[in-house]
Scaffold this motif. Structure first.
Motif, PDB file in Angstrom:
ATOM      1  N   GLU A 153     -95.655 -51.296 -38.714  1.00 32.05           N
ATOM      2  CA  GLU A 153     -97.006 -51.270 -38.164  1.00 32.05           C
ATOM      3  C   GLU A 153     -96.907 -51.513 -36.655  1.00 32.05           C
ATOM      4  O   GLU A 153     -97.182 -52.603 -36.141  1.00 32.05           O
ATOM      5  N   GLY A 154     -96.481 -50.492 -35.943  1.00 34.95           N
ATOM      6  CA  GLY A 154     -96.228 -50.629 -34.522  1.00 34.95           C
ATOM      7  C   GLY A 154     -97.463 -50.979 -33.724  1.00 34.95           C
ATOM      8  O   GLY A 154     -97.412 -51.837 -32.824  1.00 34.95           O
ATOM      9  N   ALA A 155     -98.590 -50.337 -34.018  1.00 37.23           N
ATOM     10  CA  ALA A 155     -99.812 -50.588 -33.249  1.00 37.23           C
ATOM     11  C   ALA A 155    -100.293 -52.024 -33.436  1.00 37.23           C
ATOM     12  O   ALA A 155    -100.667 -52.709 -32.470  1.00 37.23           O
ATOM     13  N   THR A 156    -100.251 -52.510 -34.681  1.00 36.47           N
ATOM     14  CA  THR A 156    -100.676 -53.890 -34.937  1.00 36.47           C
ATOM     15  C   THR A 156     -99.737 -54.887 -34.273  1.00 36.47           C
ATOM     16  O   THR A 156    -100.168 -55.904 -33.712  1.00 36.47           O
ATOM     17  N   ALA A 157     -98.417 -54.605 -34.311  1.00 41.95           N
ATOM     18  CA  ALA A 157     -97.452 -55.501 -33.683  1.00 41.95           C
ATOM     19  C   ALA A 157     -97.643 -55.538 -32.166  1.00 41.95           C
ATOM     20  O   ALA A 157     -97.458 -56.585 -31.536  1.00 41.95           O
ATOM     21  N   LEU A 158     -98.035 -54.393 -31.573  1.00 38.81           N
ATOM     22  CA  LEU A 158     -98.298 -54.372 -30.134  1.00 38.81           C
ATOM     23  C   LEU A 158     -99.468 -55.282 -29.780  1.00 38.81           C
ATOM     24  O   LEU A 158     -99.433 -56.004 -28.774  1.00 38.81           O
ATOM     25  N   ASN A 159    -100.496 -55.259 -30.598  1.00 37.99           N
ATOM     26  CA  ASN A 159    -101.638 -56.141 -30.335  1.00 37.99           C
ATOM     27  C   ASN A 159    -101.240 -57.609 -30.455  1.00 37.99           C
ATOM     28  O   ASN A 159    -101.679 -58.451 -29.660  1.00 37.99           O
ATOM     29  N   THR A 160    -100.401 -57.918 -31.456  1.00 41.41           N
ATOM     30  CA  THR A 160     -99.939 -59.304 -31.605  1.00 41.41           C
ATOM     31  C   THR A 160     -99.113 -59.740 -30.404  1.00 41.41           C
ATOM     32  O   THR A 160     -99.262 -60.860 -29.900  1.00 41.41           O
ATOM     33  N   MET A 161     -98.239 -58.838 -29.950  1.00 42.70           N
ATOM     34  CA  MET A 161     -97.407 -59.165 -28.793  1.00 42.70           C
ATOM     35  C   MET A 161     -98.268 -59.375 -27.546  1.00 42.70           C
ATOM     36  O   MET A 161     -98.002 -60.285 -26.739  1.00 42.70           O
ATOM     37  N   LEU A 215     -94.808 -65.742 -34.634  1.00 42.42           N
ATOM     38  CA  LEU A 215     -93.529 -65.065 -34.835  1.00 42.42           C
ATOM     39  C   LEU A 215     -93.458 -64.465 -36.231  1.00 42.42           C
ATOM     40  O   LEU A 215     -92.971 -63.337 -36.410  1.00 42.42           O
ATOM     41  N   LYS A 216     -93.932 -65.214 -37.212  1.00 41.43           N
ATOM     42  CA  LYS A 216     -93.937 -64.697 -38.589  1.00 41.43           C
ATOM     43  C   LYS A 216     -94.830 -63.462 -38.693  1.00 41.43           C
ATOM     44  O   LYS A 216     -94.444 -62.443 -39.296  1.00 41.43           O
ATOM     45  N   GLN A 217     -95.994 -63.521 -38.085  1.00 39.35           N
ATOM     46  CA  GLN A 217     -96.912 -62.380 -38.127  1.00 39.35           C
ATOM     47  C   GLN A 217     -96.298 -61.161 -37.454  1.00 39.35           C
ATOM     48  O   GLN A 217     -96.334 -60.041 -37.994  1.00 39.35           O
ATOM     49  N   TYR A 218     -95.716 -61.361 -36.285  1.00 42.81           N
ATOM     50  CA  TYR A 218     -95.097 -60.256 -35.547  1.00 42.81           C
ATOM     51  C   TYR A 218     -93.926 -59.668 -36.331  1.00 42.81           C
ATOM     52  O   TYR A 218     -93.771 -58.440 -36.426  1.00 42.81           O
ATOM     53  N   PHE A 219     -93.103 -60.524 -36.918  1.00 41.63           N
ATOM     54  CA  PHE A 219     -91.926 -60.069 -37.669  1.00 41.63           C
ATOM     55  C   PHE A 219     -92.345 -59.225 -38.871  1.00 41.63           C
ATOM     56  O   PHE A 219     -91.769 -58.157 -39.139  1.00 41.63           O
ATOM     57  N   LEU A 220     -93.331 -59.681 -39.617  1.00 39.82           N
ATOM     58  CA  LEU A 220     -93.771 -58.929 -40.800  1.00 39.82           C
ATOM     59  C   LEU A 220     -94.372 -57.581 -40.402  1.00 39.82           C
ATOM     60  O   LEU A 220     -94.182 -56.568 -41.089  1.00 39.82           O
ATOM     61  N   GLN A 221     -95.050 -57.542 -39.268  1.00 44.30           N
ATOM     62  CA  GLN A 221     -95.653 -56.275 -38.830  1.00 44.30           C
ATOM     63  C   GLN A 221     -94.602 -55.246 -38.447  1.00 44.30           C
ATOM     64  O   GLN A 221     -94.712 -54.067 -38.806  1.00 44.30           O
ATOM     65  N   LEU A 245     -91.185 -55.457 -23.332  1.00 38.22           N
ATOM     66  CA  LEU A 245     -91.585 -55.979 -24.637  1.00 38.22           C
ATOM     67  C   LEU A 245     -92.361 -54.944 -25.445  1.00 38.22           C
ATOM     68  O   LEU A 245     -92.249 -54.898 -26.675  1.00 38.22           O
ATOM     69  N   GLU A 246     -93.134 -54.105 -24.775  1.00 39.46           N
ATOM     70  CA  GLU A 246     -93.837 -53.035 -25.493  1.00 39.46           C
ATOM     71  C   GLU A 246     -92.843 -52.020 -26.066  1.00 39.46           C
ATOM     72  O   GLU A 246     -92.973 -51.597 -27.221  1.00 39.46           O
ATOM     73  N   VAL A 247     -91.857 -51.642 -25.249  1.00 38.86           N
ATOM     74  CA  VAL A 247     -90.826 -50.732 -25.748  1.00 38.86           C
ATOM     75  C   VAL A 247     -90.053 -51.374 -26.895  1.00 38.86           C
ATOM     76  O   VAL A 247     -89.730 -50.730 -27.902  1.00 38.86           O
ATOM     77  N   LEU A 248     -89.766 -52.664 -26.753  1.00 32.23           N
ATOM     78  CA  LEU A 248     -89.055 -53.378 -27.805  1.00 32.23           C
ATOM     79  C   LEU A 248     -89.841 -53.355 -29.114  1.00 32.23           C
ATOM     80  O   LEU A 248     -89.269 -53.121 -30.186  1.00 32.23           O
ATOM     81  N   THR A 249     -91.128 -53.589 -29.024  1.00 28.74           N
ATOM     82  CA  THR A 249     -91.953 -53.616 -30.230  1.00 28.74           C
ATOM     83  C   THR A 249     -91.932 -52.272 -30.940  1.00 28.74           C
ATOM     84  O   THR A 249     -91.826 -52.199 -32.178  1.00 28.74           O
ATOM     85  N   ILE A 250     -92.027 -51.179 -30.192  1.00 28.12           N
ATOM     86  CA  ILE A 250     -91.989 -49.852 -30.799  1.00 28.12           C
ATOM     87  C   ILE A 250     -90.629 -49.597 -31.462  1.00 28.12           C
ATOM     88  O   ILE A 250     -90.541 -49.063 -32.578  1.00 28.12           O
ATOM     89  N   LYS A 251     -89.535 -49.992 -30.788  1.00 27.39           N
ATOM     90  CA  LYS A 251     -88.201 -49.805 -31.358  1.00 27.39           C
ATOM     91  C   LYS A 251     -88.014 -50.605 -32.637  1.00 27.39           C
ATOM     92  O   LYS A 251     -87.465 -50.106 -33.630  1.00 27.39           O
TER      93      LYS A 251
END
Length: 609
Positions: free
Chosen positions: A260-268, A249-255, A350-356
């Motif tokens: 860093e949308g692409a990196t957060a998508l990979n984490t998700m 969660l910490k990694q995803y939040f910081l991304q 969740l992918e749309v959420l990450t981009i937003k």
């Protein structure tokens, strides 16, 4: 003996064992100590907060002869029998499966008999909001005038479904949600008694996943123990609850904070690949951002050890985004959580959420005129750049002028368009059924009309709220023994009422109950009512009869108009209250004056027939 679940083995047997309900337990104990025991109680609150357990403890405490400080001894025969569910004087009823009138009547009849073994006969009705209306009515009288030595304890998770007449006759106790700290302490105590090894971080995960229910927390703990061979580890707790590790969660939040949308998508995707639940991921993320918000406001508000992170982690997280950005993130999470409720493809949301989330707080791009020098290819001269900037400024001015122009053109062209264009909605032509109106008018009398108007308010109260609202812009204008005519102020409401057969039937039934006669209800628009009256009088020859009688006898028209029904043919028409002709009223006044002169005003009594 077969295995019993933890929440059954460790069910509270004393008031002090109830977790997080100190106000309720103190009040009940004081009532027992001071012998101020009420005849009925209502225990309301979320699931798994101790409502039924408190009811059983209370039943033991009021019947225990060795109680101390309001607590049952749990050693005497009465306490043991109640604990094992073997005492006939303590009756537990599930209202979800016994919600009929007959079941409650059976309780009411048996409650009249004195208890056989205990001092008090106690009825514990669980999920009482499931009772039917008839069952509540059957229970009402018993609660109002209860027999001696009988106590009713009603338990429910939805107190708003219980009639107020029931609530006003009981003492209500509201059980609150169990805090994560209380749930953690209780699970830690149980595991210490069972001598089971555990990770405290795993207990915090279970306590947060229980969402305020102690029974839910013990059920999840039981599941983790079965999964991990009688030990509690963090990984097993995360896997069973579907929660996400704090580090992920910490990694995803910081991304997402660093866009860093692409990196957060990979984490998700890694989170989902581990089998984590999408809904649980969003809930954990909302709780995570909430902790960051509270830490930004005041670090003392967060108990760091309960979150699974360190103080250094919170210092880093609180500097990653401002509070405004965190508010926007929570709004986006709430919206996506609502949309994901019924989907079978949570990964798409969740992918749309990450981009937003990655775009929240991102600064708008610089104006084209300022950034054009950075986007042109190398080798382009400054003159070309300046020329392009001038053209951009001219285009911006042209756009501004075009934006201002529509408002002026709209003001000029609006009258012309109103004259030339036809209305898109054509008003429906109003149609009145004269074949129903005339039979009522042929027998209409003033007495019937006055009687109907006196009963009009009572008739409205017998209709539904929408029907009363529709009839508030109407009034009876003529009545006979076989029907009434109701005029509506607005034609479109008249048409709506005329098309409503249920309204007509309900009005006719209500009038029959009030007057004892069957009457047909006919609707007319108020603006057409004067013309309908004039047409009726002319068609039936009342106007011709009156004029011929005037010529032969020389008497006023009003003297012969009594043969006509109680409708006025004046032009313009008088209101319904003024339908009686003016000449007739003046003649009556003269007759009254003569009578008073002959016999005295104290003797003459005026009555309206």
């Amino acid at each position: 003996m077969s295995y019993q679940a933890l929440y059954r083995v460790w069910r509270p047997q004393r008031f002090d064992d109830l977790i997080g309900q100190q106000v309720v337990t103190r009040t009940l104990k004081n009532a027992i100590i001071t012998h101020q025991i009420s005849h009925a109680y209502l225990f309301a609150g979320p699931r798994g907060t101790g409502k039924t357990s408190a009811a059983k403890i209370f039943a033991k405490a009021v019947n225990c002869h060795h109680s101390q400080d309001g607590e049952p001894c749990n050693e005497c025969a009465t306490c043991k029998a109640i604990t094992n569910g073997q005492l006939n004087d303590v009756i537990e009823i599930d209202a979800a499966s016994n919600n009929g009138v007959e079941e409650i009547r059976d309780i009411r009849d048996k409650a009249k008999y004195a208890p056989t073994q205990a001092d008090y006969k106690v009825y514990i009705i669980d999920e009482v909001h499931m009772l039917s209306t008839g069952a509540f009515n059957a229970l009402l009288k018993t609660l109002e005038e209860p027999p001696a030595n009988v106590i009713f304890i009603l338990a429910t998770t939805e107190p708003h479904k219980i009639p107020l007449t029931i609530i006003s006759r009981v003492q209500r106790f509201d059980f609150r949600r169990i805090s994560a700290q209380d749930a953690f302490d209780r699970m830690k105590y149980i595991l210490d008694q069972k001598q089971v090894t555990y990770d405290e971080k795993a207990l915090w995960v279970i306590a947060n996943a229980a969402e305020g229910g102690m029974r839910d927390a013990l059920s999840i703990l039981d599941q983790v123990l079965s999964f991990s061979d009688n030990k509690v580890s963090l990984d097993d707790a995360l896997l069973v609850t579907g929660s996400v590790t704090k580090q992920l969660l910490k990694q995803y939040f910081l991304q997402v904070c660093q866009h860093e949308g692409a990196t957060a998508l990979n984490t998700m995707k890694d989170i989902l690949a581990e089998g984590k639940d999408g809904q649980r991921f969003i809930e954990d993320l909302i709780s995570f951002i909430r902790d960051v918000l509270l830490y930004q406001e005041s670090p003392e508000l967060i108990k760091v050890e309960s979150t699974g992170l360190k103080k250094e982690d919170f210092q880093q997280l609180s500097q990653a985004a401002s509070s405004d950005i965190l508010y926007q993130m929570i709004d986006e999470l709430n919206n996506i959580q609502e949309e994901m409720r019924f989907t079978t493809h949570p990964d798409v949301y969740l992918e749309v959420l990450t981009i937003k989330l990655g775009q929240v707080g991102q600064q708008a791009t610089a104006p084209v005129s300022q950034s054009i020098s950075q986007s042109v290819a190398p080798g382009v001269s400054n003159d070309t750049i300046n020329k392009l900037q001038q053209e951009i400024q001219q285009l911006q001015q042209t756009v501004k002028q075009l934006q201002e122009a529509p408002a002026k053109n709209a003001r000029v062209s609006t009258p012309v368009r109103q004259k030339s264009e036809q209305p898109r909605v054509q008003q429906k032509k109003v149609h009145v059924n004269i074949n129903k109106v005339y039979p009522v008018l042929e027998n209409a009398t003033r007495q019937d009309l006055v009687k109907v108007r006196d009963l009009w308010g009572d008739m409205l109260n017998m209709l539904s709220v929408p029907q009363r609202s529709l009839l508030h812009v109407s009034q009876p204008v003529a009545a006979s023994a076989v029907g009434i005519i109701v005029a509506f102020d607005y034609p479109f409401l008249f048409q709506q009422a005329a098309d409503d057969t249920t309204l007509l039937k309900n009005m006719e039934d209500a009038l029959q109950r009030l007057t004892g006669n069957e009457r047909q209800v006919v609707f007319v628009p108020k603006d057409k009512w004067p013309q309908i009256r004039r047409d009726f009088l002319q068609d039936h020859g009342y106007g011709k009869k009156n004029s011929q009688a005037d010529k032969q006898s020389g008497s006023p028209t009003s003297q012969t108009s009594a043969a006509a029904p109680a409708v006025s043919d004046d032009e313009p028409p008088l209101p319904p209250e003024e339908d009686a002709p003016v000449e007739e009223a003046s003649i009556k006044d003269k007759q009254v004056a003569v009578a008073q002169k002959l016999f005295g005003s104290d003797v003459v009594k005026i009555e309206n027939n």
